[in-house]
Design a protein around this motif. Structure first.
Motif: not given
Lengths: 263, 263
Positions: B62-65, B112-121, B187-189
Protein backbone atom coordinates in the motif's frame (compact mmCIF):
# COMPACT_ATOMS: atom_id res chain seq x y z
CA UNK A 1 34.71 -31.19 18.01
CA UNK A 2 34.09 -30.51 21.68
CA UNK A 3 31.33 -28.03 22.39
CA UNK A 4 33.79 -26.12 24.54
CA UNK A 5 35.84 -25.16 21.46
CA UNK A 6 32.73 -23.82 19.71
CA UNK A 7 31.96 -21.62 22.68
CA UNK A 8 35.45 -20.24 23.19
CA UNK A 9 36.70 -16.84 22.10
CA UNK A 10 39.06 -16.25 19.21
CA UNK A 11 41.99 -15.52 21.49
CA UNK A 12 41.35 -18.68 23.54
CA UNK A 13 41.53 -20.79 20.36
CA UNK A 14 44.75 -18.99 19.33
CA UNK A 15 46.31 -19.75 22.72
CA UNK A 16 45.63 -23.45 22.20
CA UNK A 17 47.14 -23.27 18.72
CA UNK A 18 50.18 -21.54 20.23
CA UNK A 19 50.48 -24.29 22.86
CA UNK A 20 50.25 -26.98 20.19
CA UNK A 21 46.93 -28.30 21.53
CA UNK A 22 44.94 -27.46 18.38
CA UNK A 23 46.72 -28.63 15.24
CA UNK A 24 43.89 -29.31 12.75
CA UNK A 25 40.90 -27.70 11.04
CA UNK A 26 39.21 -24.76 12.78
CA UNK A 27 35.73 -25.07 11.24
CA UNK A 28 33.10 -24.54 13.94
CA UNK A 29 35.55 -23.24 16.57
CA UNK A 30 35.02 -19.89 18.33
CA UNK A 31 31.53 -19.44 16.92
CA UNK A 32 30.85 -15.87 15.87
CA UNK A 33 34.52 -14.95 15.42
CA UNK A 34 35.97 -14.21 11.99
CA UNK A 35 38.37 -16.80 10.59
CA UNK A 36 40.81 -15.86 7.83
CA UNK A 37 43.06 -17.31 5.17
CA UNK A 38 46.74 -16.53 5.80
CA UNK A 39 49.44 -15.70 3.26
CA UNK A 40 53.00 -14.72 4.28
CA UNK A 41 55.33 -13.37 1.58
CA UNK A 42 58.61 -11.47 1.25
CA UNK A 43 58.06 -7.73 0.79
CA UNK A 44 58.44 -7.53 -3.00
CA UNK A 45 56.01 -10.37 -3.66
CA UNK A 46 53.72 -9.13 -0.90
CA UNK A 47 53.35 -5.77 -2.64
CA UNK A 48 52.26 -7.45 -5.85
CA UNK A 49 50.03 -9.85 -3.97
CA UNK A 50 48.27 -7.08 -2.07
CA UNK A 51 47.69 -5.35 -5.39
CA UNK A 52 46.30 -8.64 -6.75
CA UNK A 53 43.89 -8.88 -3.80
CA UNK A 54 42.81 -5.26 -4.11
CA UNK A 55 42.16 -5.82 -7.83
CA UNK A 56 40.13 -8.96 -7.09
CA UNK A 57 38.24 -8.10 -3.91
CA UNK A 58 35.45 -10.65 -4.30
CA UNK A 59 37.69 -13.75 -4.09
CA UNK A 60 40.50 -12.06 -2.09
CA UNK A 61 39.11 -9.52 0.42
CA UNK A 62 41.99 -8.31 2.62
CA UNK A 63 41.00 -8.37 6.30
CA UNK A 64 44.38 -7.53 7.80
CA UNK A 65 48.01 -6.72 6.99
CA UNK A 66 51.15 -6.84 9.12
CA UNK A 67 53.98 -4.32 9.03
CA UNK A 68 57.09 -5.63 7.32
CA UNK A 69 58.89 -8.01 9.66
CA UNK A 70 56.14 -7.95 12.27
CA UNK A 71 54.19 -11.12 13.07
CA UNK A 72 51.35 -9.02 14.56
CA UNK A 73 48.11 -7.84 12.98
CA UNK A 74 46.69 -5.67 15.78
CA UNK A 75 43.45 -4.93 13.90
CA UNK A 76 42.56 -8.63 14.06
CA UNK A 77 43.65 -9.28 17.65
CA UNK A 78 45.97 -7.67 20.23
CA UNK A 79 47.34 -10.96 21.59
CA UNK A 80 48.09 -12.44 18.16
CA UNK A 81 51.31 -13.94 16.80
CA UNK A 82 51.09 -15.02 13.18
CA UNK A 83 54.04 -17.41 13.69
CA UNK A 84 52.35 -19.64 16.28
CA UNK A 85 48.63 -18.89 16.40
CA UNK A 86 47.39 -21.00 13.50
CA UNK A 87 47.00 -24.75 13.97
CA UNK A 88 49.04 -25.66 10.91
CA UNK A 89 50.97 -23.99 8.09
CA UNK A 90 52.32 -24.93 4.68
CA UNK A 91 55.80 -23.69 3.74
CA UNK A 92 56.41 -23.33 0.00
CA UNK A 93 59.89 -23.20 -1.56
CA UNK A 94 60.69 -22.78 -5.26
CA UNK A 95 57.05 -23.23 -6.12
CA UNK A 96 56.50 -26.54 -4.36
CA UNK A 97 55.28 -27.57 -0.92
CA UNK A 98 58.33 -27.91 1.29
CA UNK A 99 56.76 -28.88 4.60
CA UNK A 100 53.78 -28.65 6.92
CA UNK A 101 54.34 -27.39 10.44
CA UNK A 102 52.43 -26.04 13.41
CA UNK A 103 54.93 -23.23 14.14
CA UNK A 104 56.70 -21.00 11.61
CA UNK A 105 58.94 -19.15 14.07
CA UNK A 106 62.00 -20.82 12.57
CA UNK A 107 61.02 -19.53 9.11
CA UNK A 108 60.30 -15.93 10.13
CA UNK A 109 62.35 -13.19 8.46
CA UNK A 110 62.55 -9.43 8.76
CA UNK A 111 61.26 -8.93 5.18
CA UNK A 112 58.04 -10.95 5.57
CA UNK A 113 54.55 -9.51 5.45
CA UNK A 114 51.44 -11.38 6.59
CA UNK A 115 48.15 -10.95 4.71
CA UNK A 116 44.84 -12.17 6.16
CA UNK A 117 42.07 -12.79 3.62
CA UNK A 118 38.33 -13.20 4.31
CA UNK A 119 36.82 -16.67 4.41
CA UNK A 120 33.37 -18.04 3.64
CA UNK A 121 32.96 -19.37 7.20
CA UNK A 122 31.78 -15.85 8.09
CA UNK A 123 28.88 -15.73 5.66
CA UNK A 124 28.01 -19.39 6.21
CA UNK A 125 27.37 -18.58 9.84
CA UNK A 126 25.03 -15.76 8.78
CA UNK A 127 23.17 -18.11 6.43
CA UNK A 128 22.79 -20.80 9.11
CA UNK A 129 21.58 -18.24 11.66
CA UNK A 130 18.95 -17.21 9.09
CA UNK A 131 17.76 -20.83 8.86
CA UNK A 132 19.22 -21.63 5.45
CA UNK A 133 20.52 -25.22 5.46
CA UNK A 134 23.94 -25.80 3.86
CA UNK A 135 24.33 -29.31 2.51
CA UNK A 136 28.08 -29.68 2.96
CA UNK A 137 27.64 -28.86 6.65
CA UNK A 138 24.65 -31.20 7.02
CA UNK A 139 26.66 -33.93 5.30
CA UNK A 140 29.83 -33.05 7.28
CA UNK A 141 31.90 -32.51 4.14
CA UNK A 142 34.09 -29.70 2.87
CA UNK A 143 32.37 -27.22 0.59
CA UNK A 144 32.74 -28.04 -3.14
CA UNK A 145 35.13 -25.66 -4.92
CA UNK A 146 35.76 -25.27 -8.65
CA UNK A 147 38.21 -23.56 -10.96
CA UNK A 148 36.28 -21.30 -13.34
CA UNK A 149 36.90 -19.67 -16.71
CA UNK A 150 36.64 -16.23 -15.07
CA UNK A 151 40.05 -14.54 -15.26
CA UNK A 152 41.34 -12.54 -12.30
CA UNK A 153 42.93 -9.14 -12.81
CA UNK A 154 46.68 -9.77 -12.94
CA UNK A 155 49.21 -8.05 -10.66
CA UNK A 156 52.89 -8.87 -11.09
CA UNK A 157 53.20 -12.63 -11.21
CA UNK A 158 49.81 -13.17 -9.61
CA UNK A 159 46.89 -14.05 -11.88
CA UNK A 160 44.96 -17.11 -13.00
CA UNK A 161 41.27 -17.84 -12.92
CA UNK A 162 38.83 -17.40 -10.07
CA UNK A 163 38.03 -20.33 -7.79
CA UNK A 164 34.43 -20.49 -6.54
CA UNK A 165 32.63 -22.39 -3.81
CA UNK A 166 29.21 -23.88 -4.64
CA UNK A 167 26.20 -24.33 -2.38
CA UNK A 168 22.97 -25.89 -3.71
CA UNK A 169 19.96 -23.91 -2.49
CA UNK A 170 16.20 -23.76 -3.01
CA UNK A 171 15.22 -20.65 -4.99
CA UNK A 172 13.82 -18.80 -1.97
CA UNK A 173 16.92 -19.63 0.07
CA UNK A 174 19.13 -18.51 -2.83
CA UNK A 175 17.34 -15.15 -2.96
CA UNK A 176 17.73 -14.75 0.82
CA UNK A 177 21.38 -15.85 0.63
CA UNK A 178 22.04 -13.15 -1.99
CA UNK A 179 20.47 -10.55 0.29
CA UNK A 180 22.49 -11.68 3.32
CA UNK A 181 25.87 -12.05 1.60
CA UNK A 182 25.43 -8.76 -0.30
CA UNK A 183 25.71 -7.09 3.09
CA UNK A 184 29.04 -8.87 3.79
CA UNK A 185 31.39 -7.60 1.06
CA UNK A 186 34.48 -8.15 3.27
CA UNK A 187 33.88 -11.90 3.25
CA UNK A 188 33.22 -12.50 -0.48
CA UNK A 189 29.88 -10.67 -0.71
CA UNK A 190 27.11 -11.65 -3.15
CA UNK A 191 27.44 -14.74 -5.35
CA UNK A 192 29.16 -14.29 -8.69
CA UNK A 193 26.98 -16.83 -10.52
CA UNK A 194 24.05 -19.19 -10.13
CA UNK A 195 22.39 -21.81 -12.31
CA UNK A 196 24.16 -23.38 -15.27
CA UNK A 197 27.76 -24.24 -14.19
CA UNK A 198 28.96 -24.44 -17.82
CA UNK A 199 28.50 -20.67 -18.21
CA UNK A 200 31.51 -20.12 -15.91
CA UNK A 201 33.55 -22.99 -17.31
CA UNK A 202 32.57 -25.76 -14.89
CA UNK A 203 32.01 -28.89 -16.98
CA UNK A 204 30.97 -31.30 -14.21
CA UNK A 205 29.31 -30.16 -10.98
CA UNK A 206 29.99 -33.59 -9.45
CA UNK A 207 33.80 -33.35 -9.70
CA UNK A 208 34.99 -30.32 -7.71
CA UNK A 209 38.62 -29.24 -8.05
CA UNK A 210 38.88 -28.74 -4.26
CA UNK A 211 36.75 -29.97 -1.36
CA UNK A 212 34.03 -32.60 -1.64
CA UNK A 213 31.20 -33.18 -4.10
CA UNK A 214 27.69 -32.55 -2.74
CA UNK A 215 24.43 -33.47 -4.44
CA UNK A 216 22.34 -30.79 -6.21
CA UNK A 217 18.67 -31.77 -6.00
CA UNK A 218 16.10 -31.21 -8.75
CA UNK A 219 14.45 -28.24 -7.08
CA UNK A 220 17.75 -26.57 -6.18
CA UNK A 221 19.93 -23.95 -7.89
CA UNK A 222 23.71 -24.23 -7.59
CA UNK A 223 24.91 -20.87 -6.24
CA UNK A 224 28.56 -19.87 -6.70
CA UNK A 225 30.57 -17.55 -4.49
CA UNK A 226 34.07 -16.21 -5.15
CA UNK A 227 36.44 -18.21 -2.93
CA UNK A 228 39.60 -17.37 -1.01
CA UNK A 229 41.28 -20.44 -2.49
CA UNK A 230 41.72 -18.16 -5.54
CA UNK A 231 44.61 -16.53 -3.65
CA UNK A 232 46.21 -19.90 -2.83
CA UNK A 233 45.89 -20.96 -6.48
CA UNK A 234 47.48 -17.68 -7.62
CA UNK A 235 50.42 -18.22 -5.25
CA UNK A 236 50.89 -21.79 -6.44
CA UNK A 237 50.83 -20.71 -10.10
CA UNK A 238 53.30 -17.91 -9.42
CA UNK A 239 55.93 -20.51 -8.36
CA UNK A 240 57.44 -18.21 -5.74
CA UNK A 241 60.84 -18.75 -4.14
CA UNK A 242 59.28 -18.59 -0.71
CA UNK A 243 55.75 -18.41 0.73
CA UNK A 244 53.87 -19.56 3.80
CA UNK A 245 50.13 -20.20 3.86
CA UNK A 246 47.69 -21.73 6.34
CA UNK A 247 47.18 -25.47 5.82
CA UNK A 248 43.77 -26.20 4.23
CA UNK A 249 41.01 -25.65 6.80
CA UNK A 250 43.46 -24.57 9.54
CA UNK A 251 42.58 -20.89 9.58
CA UNK A 252 43.62 -17.82 11.55
CA UNK A 253 40.93 -17.31 14.22
CA UNK A 254 40.63 -13.58 15.01
CA UNK A 255 39.11 -11.38 17.72
CA UNK A 256 36.75 -9.74 15.25
CA UNK A 257 33.11 -10.81 15.11
CA UNK A 258 31.36 -11.90 11.91
CA UNK A 259 28.55 -9.51 12.83
CA UNK A 260 30.95 -6.57 12.47
CA UNK A 261 31.29 -7.37 8.80
CA UNK A 262 27.58 -7.12 8.00
CA UNK A 263 26.53 -3.66 6.87
CA UNK B 1 5.08 8.31 -26.82
CA UNK B 2 6.34 11.83 -27.16
CA UNK B 3 9.58 12.57 -25.36
CA UNK B 4 7.85 15.49 -23.70
CA UNK B 5 5.59 13.15 -21.72
CA UNK B 6 8.61 11.20 -20.43
CA UNK B 7 10.16 14.42 -19.19
CA UNK B 8 7.09 15.83 -17.51
CA UNK B 9 6.35 15.77 -13.79
CA UNK B 10 3.74 13.57 -12.15
CA UNK B 11 1.34 16.46 -11.60
CA UNK B 12 1.69 17.59 -15.24
CA UNK B 13 0.67 14.11 -16.43
CA UNK B 14 -2.28 14.10 -14.00
CA UNK B 15 -3.47 17.48 -15.33
CA UNK B 16 -3.54 16.03 -18.85
CA UNK B 17 -5.47 12.99 -17.61
CA UNK B 18 -7.89 15.38 -15.88
CA UNK B 19 -8.31 17.35 -19.12
CA UNK B 20 -8.97 14.16 -21.10
CA UNK B 21 -5.78 14.54 -23.15
CA UNK B 22 -4.14 11.35 -21.84
CA UNK B 23 -6.54 8.39 -21.91
CA UNK B 24 -4.25 5.34 -22.34
CA UNK B 25 -1.29 3.53 -20.83
CA UNK B 26 1.14 5.56 -18.68
CA UNK B 27 4.24 3.39 -19.08
CA UNK B 28 7.29 5.60 -19.63
CA UNK B 29 5.52 8.86 -18.70
CA UNK B 30 6.90 11.19 -16.01
CA UNK B 31 10.19 9.30 -15.72
CA UNK B 32 11.34 9.00 -12.13
CA UNK B 33 7.87 9.41 -10.60
CA UNK B 34 6.11 6.55 -8.84
CA UNK B 35 3.11 5.07 -10.62
CA UNK B 36 0.51 3.09 -8.69
CA UNK B 37 -2.33 0.62 -9.09
CA UNK B 38 -5.68 2.06 -7.97
CA UNK B 39 -8.52 0.30 -6.16
CA UNK B 40 -11.66 2.14 -4.97
CA UNK B 41 -14.06 0.28 -2.68
CA UNK B 42 -16.95 0.98 -0.30
CA UNK B 43 -15.80 1.26 3.33
CA UNK B 44 -16.66 -2.26 4.51
CA UNK B 45 -14.92 -3.95 1.61
CA UNK B 46 -12.07 -1.45 1.77
CA UNK B 47 -11.35 -2.43 5.38
CA UNK B 48 -11.05 -6.08 4.42
CA UNK B 49 -9.04 -5.20 1.31
CA UNK B 50 -6.55 -3.08 3.26
CA UNK B 51 -6.15 -5.99 5.67
CA UNK B 52 -5.59 -8.26 2.64
CA UNK B 53 -2.87 -5.93 1.33
CA UNK B 54 -1.21 -5.62 4.74
CA UNK B 55 -1.22 -9.42 5.01
CA UNK B 56 0.30 -9.78 1.53
CA UNK B 57 2.76 -6.89 1.29
CA UNK B 58 4.93 -8.33 -1.45
CA UNK B 59 2.23 -8.42 -4.16
CA UNK B 60 0.10 -5.62 -2.63
CA UNK B 61 2.26 -2.90 -1.02
CA UNK B 62 0.00 0.00 0.00
CA UNK B 63 1.47 3.33 -1.11
CA UNK B 64 -1.47 5.56 -0.21
CA UNK B 65 -4.95 5.60 1.30
CA UNK B 66 -7.73 8.19 1.11
CA UNK B 67 -10.04 9.19 3.94
CA UNK B 68 -13.56 7.81 3.57
CA UNK B 69 -15.41 9.86 0.95
CA UNK B 70 -12.34 11.88 -0.03
CA UNK B 71 -10.90 11.58 -3.55
CA UNK B 72 -7.55 12.96 -2.32
CA UNK B 73 -4.41 11.13 -1.25
CA UNK B 74 -2.23 14.04 -0.06
CA UNK B 75 0.79 11.81 0.64
CA UNK B 76 1.01 10.99 -3.07
CA UNK B 77 0.32 14.49 -4.44
CA UNK B 78 -1.26 17.73 -3.22
CA UNK B 79 -3.00 18.54 -6.50
CA UNK B 80 -4.48 15.06 -6.95
CA UNK B 81 -8.10 14.01 -7.58
CA UNK B 82 -8.59 10.26 -7.73
CA UNK B 83 -11.81 10.76 -9.75
CA UNK B 84 -10.23 12.41 -12.77
CA UNK B 85 -6.44 12.02 -12.59
CA UNK B 86 -6.03 8.55 -14.08
CA UNK B 87 -6.27 8.10 -17.85
CA UNK B 88 -8.85 5.33 -17.67
CA UNK B 89 -10.86 3.36 -15.07
CA UNK B 90 -12.81 0.13 -14.93
CA UNK B 91 -16.10 0.13 -13.02
CA UNK B 92 -17.17 -3.26 -11.65
CA UNK B 93 -20.75 -4.08 -10.62
CA UNK B 94 -21.96 -7.39 -9.17
CA UNK B 95 -18.63 -8.98 -9.92
CA UNK B 96 -18.45 -8.13 -13.62
CA UNK B 97 -16.95 -5.29 -15.63
CA UNK B 98 -19.68 -2.69 -16.08
CA UNK B 99 -17.86 -0.02 -18.04
CA UNK B 100 -14.59 1.71 -18.84
CA UNK B 101 -14.41 5.46 -18.42
CA UNK B 102 -11.86 8.26 -18.16
CA UNK B 103 -13.70 10.03 -15.29
CA UNK B 104 -15.37 8.44 -12.26
CA UNK B 105 -16.85 11.62 -10.78
CA UNK B 106 -20.35 10.37 -11.57
CA UNK B 107 -19.65 7.16 -9.62
CA UNK B 108 -18.17 8.80 -6.54
CA UNK B 109 -19.88 8.17 -3.21
CA UNK B 110 -19.37 9.33 0.37
CA UNK B 111 -18.54 5.78 1.53
CA UNK B 112 -15.71 5.14 -0.96
CA UNK B 113 -12.05 4.71 -0.03
CA UNK B 114 -9.19 4.81 -2.56
CA UNK B 115 -6.19 2.52 -2.15
CA UNK B 116 -2.98 3.03 -4.16
CA UNK B 117 -0.75 -0.03 -4.52
CA UNK B 118 2.89 -0.14 -5.63
CA UNK B 119 3.75 -1.10 -9.19
CA UNK B 120 6.77 -2.76 -10.80
CA UNK B 121 7.41 0.29 -13.03
CA UNK B 122 9.34 1.71 -10.05
CA UNK B 123 11.83 -1.12 -9.75
CA UNK B 124 12.10 -1.57 -13.51
CA UNK B 125 13.38 1.98 -13.73
CA UNK B 126 16.02 1.17 -11.08
CA UNK B 127 17.08 -1.94 -13.02
CA UNK B 128 17.34 -0.04 -16.31
CA UNK B 129 19.34 2.76 -14.67
CA UNK B 130 21.72 0.05 -13.42
CA UNK B 131 22.19 -1.19 -16.99
CA UNK B 132 20.13 -4.37 -16.71
CA UNK B 133 18.20 -4.94 -19.97
CA UNK B 134 14.54 -5.97 -19.64
CA UNK B 135 13.33 -7.99 -22.60
CA UNK B 136 9.67 -6.93 -22.54
CA UNK B 137 10.79 -3.31 -22.73
CA UNK B 138 13.33 -4.00 -25.49
CA UNK B 139 10.63 -5.91 -27.39
CA UNK B 140 7.98 -3.24 -26.59
CA UNK B 141 5.61 -5.74 -24.99
CA UNK B 142 3.81 -5.93 -21.68
CA UNK B 143 5.61 -7.88 -18.97
CA UNK B 144 4.60 -11.57 -18.78
CA UNK B 145 2.44 -12.32 -15.71
CA UNK B 146 1.36 -15.69 -14.34
CA UNK B 147 -1.04 -17.07 -11.75
CA UNK B 148 0.92 -19.21 -9.29
CA UNK B 149 0.13 -21.96 -6.79
CA UNK B 150 1.25 -19.67 -3.93
CA UNK B 151 -1.82 -18.88 -1.78
CA UNK B 152 -2.28 -15.36 -0.44
CA UNK B 153 -3.27 -14.79 3.19
CA UNK B 154 -7.07 -14.38 3.14
CA UNK B 155 -8.88 -11.35 4.60
CA UNK B 156 -12.68 -11.26 4.45
CA UNK B 157 -13.70 -12.16 0.92
CA UNK B 158 -10.26 -11.40 -0.48
CA UNK B 159 -7.91 -14.30 -1.19
CA UNK B 160 -6.74 -16.38 -4.11
CA UNK B 161 -3.25 -17.14 -5.35
CA UNK B 162 -0.39 -14.75 -5.98
CA UNK B 163 0.17 -13.35 -9.47
CA UNK B 164 3.81 -12.85 -10.46
CA UNK B 165 5.63 -10.99 -13.21
CA UNK B 166 8.55 -12.73 -14.92
CA UNK B 167 11.73 -11.20 -16.35
CA UNK B 168 14.40 -13.41 -17.97
CA UNK B 169 17.87 -12.36 -16.81
CA UNK B 170 21.48 -13.50 -17.09
CA UNK B 171 22.73 -14.89 -13.74
CA UNK B 172 24.86 -11.85 -12.93
CA UNK B 173 21.97 -9.50 -13.78
CA UNK B 174 19.61 -11.62 -11.68
CA UNK B 175 21.95 -11.34 -8.67
CA UNK B 176 22.19 -7.56 -9.18
CA UNK B 177 18.39 -7.32 -9.65
CA UNK B 178 17.88 -9.12 -6.34
CA UNK B 179 20.20 -6.63 -4.65
CA UNK B 180 18.45 -3.62 -6.18
CA UNK B 181 14.86 -4.74 -5.63
CA UNK B 182 15.62 -5.90 -2.07
CA UNK B 183 16.13 -2.24 -1.28
CA UNK B 184 12.67 -1.35 -2.68
CA UNK B 185 10.21 -3.27 -0.45
CA UNK B 186 7.42 -0.72 -1.07
CA UNK B 187 7.34 -1.69 -4.75
CA UNK B 188 7.32 -5.51 -4.49
CA UNK B 189 10.88 -5.91 -3.17
CA UNK B 190 13.03 -8.95 -3.89
CA UNK B 191 11.85 -11.70 -6.24
CA UNK B 192 9.78 -14.50 -4.73
CA UNK B 193 11.18 -17.19 -7.04
CA UNK B 194 13.66 -17.88 -9.81
CA UNK B 195 14.47 -20.85 -12.01
CA UNK B 196 12.05 -23.73 -12.53
CA UNK B 197 8.55 -22.23 -13.10
CA UNK B 198 6.82 -25.54 -12.23
CA UNK B 199 7.91 -25.14 -8.58
CA UNK B 200 5.40 -22.27 -8.19
CA UNK B 201 2.67 -23.87 -10.31
CA UNK B 202 3.48 -22.35 -13.70
CA UNK B 203 3.15 -25.15 -16.26
CA UNK B 204 4.14 -23.21 -19.39
CA UNK B 205 6.43 -20.18 -19.34
CA UNK B 206 5.34 -19.35 -22.91
CA UNK B 207 1.65 -18.83 -22.08
CA UNK B 208 1.33 -16.04 -19.50
CA UNK B 209 -2.07 -15.46 -17.86
CA UNK B 210 -1.69 -11.68 -18.29
CA UNK B 211 0.56 -9.56 -20.51
CA UNK B 212 2.69 -10.92 -23.33
CA UNK B 213 5.00 -13.91 -23.69
CA UNK B 214 8.72 -13.11 -23.91
CA UNK B 215 11.48 -15.54 -24.83
CA UNK B 216 13.75 -17.02 -22.13
CA UNK B 217 17.17 -17.72 -23.66
CA UNK B 218 19.38 -20.70 -22.79
CA UNK B 219 21.78 -18.72 -20.62
CA UNK B 220 18.99 -16.89 -18.76
CA UNK B 221 17.13 -17.56 -15.52
CA UNK B 222 13.43 -16.64 -15.32
CA UNK B 223 13.07 -14.38 -12.26
CA UNK B 224 9.62 -13.94 -10.68
CA UNK B 225 8.41 -10.93 -8.69
CA UNK B 226 5.15 -10.63 -6.76
CA UNK B 227 2.80 -8.51 -8.89
CA UNK B 228 0.13 -5.92 -8.11
CA UNK B 229 -2.27 -7.73 -10.44
CA UNK B 230 -2.70 -10.05 -7.44
CA UNK B 231 -4.95 -7.36 -5.95
CA UNK B 232 -7.00 -7.04 -9.14
CA UNK B 233 -7.40 -10.83 -9.28
CA UNK B 234 -8.52 -10.91 -5.63
CA UNK B 235 -11.14 -8.21 -6.31
CA UNK B 236 -12.41 -10.08 -9.37
CA UNK B 237 -12.68 -13.35 -7.45
CA UNK B 238 -14.47 -11.63 -4.54
CA UNK B 239 -17.36 -10.73 -6.92
CA UNK B 240 -18.05 -7.43 -5.15
CA UNK B 241 -21.23 -5.39 -5.59
CA UNK B 242 -19.17 -2.36 -6.51
CA UNK B 243 -15.52 -1.58 -7.21
CA UNK B 244 -13.45 0.76 -9.34
CA UNK B 245 -9.92 0.00 -10.51
CA UNK B 246 -7.47 1.58 -12.95
CA UNK B 247 -7.74 0.16 -16.48
CA UNK B 248 -4.78 -2.14 -17.28
CA UNK B 249 -1.63 -0.03 -17.77
CA UNK B 250 -3.42 3.26 -17.08
CA UNK B 251 -1.88 3.96 -13.68
CA UNK B 252 -2.04 6.71 -11.08
CA UNK B 253 1.04 8.90 -11.64
CA UNK B 254 2.11 10.44 -8.32
CA UNK B 255 4.37 13.25 -7.11
CA UNK B 256 6.62 10.81 -5.26
CA UNK B 257 9.95 9.80 -6.77
CA UNK B 258 11.01 6.18 -7.27
CA UNK B 259 14.30 7.08 -5.61
CA UNK B 260 12.45 7.82 -2.35
CA UNK B 261 11.44 4.18 -2.15
CA UNK B 262 14.98 2.81 -2.22
CA UNK B 263 16.44 2.32 1.22
Amino acid sequence: MENSLREQSGVAVRHQCRAGVIIGATSGMAAGYVQANLVVLPQADAQDFVRFCVSNPKPCPILGLSEKGSPRIPSLGSDLDIRTDLPRYQVWKNGVLSEETSDITAFWREDLIAIAIGCSFSFEEALLVDGIPLRHITERRNVAMFKTSIPCQMAGRFGGNMVVSMRPLLAQDAIRAIQITSRMPAVHGAPIHMGNPALIGISNINTPDYGDAVSVLNDEIPVFWACGVTSQAAILEAKLDFAITHAPGAMLVTDRKNAEFTH
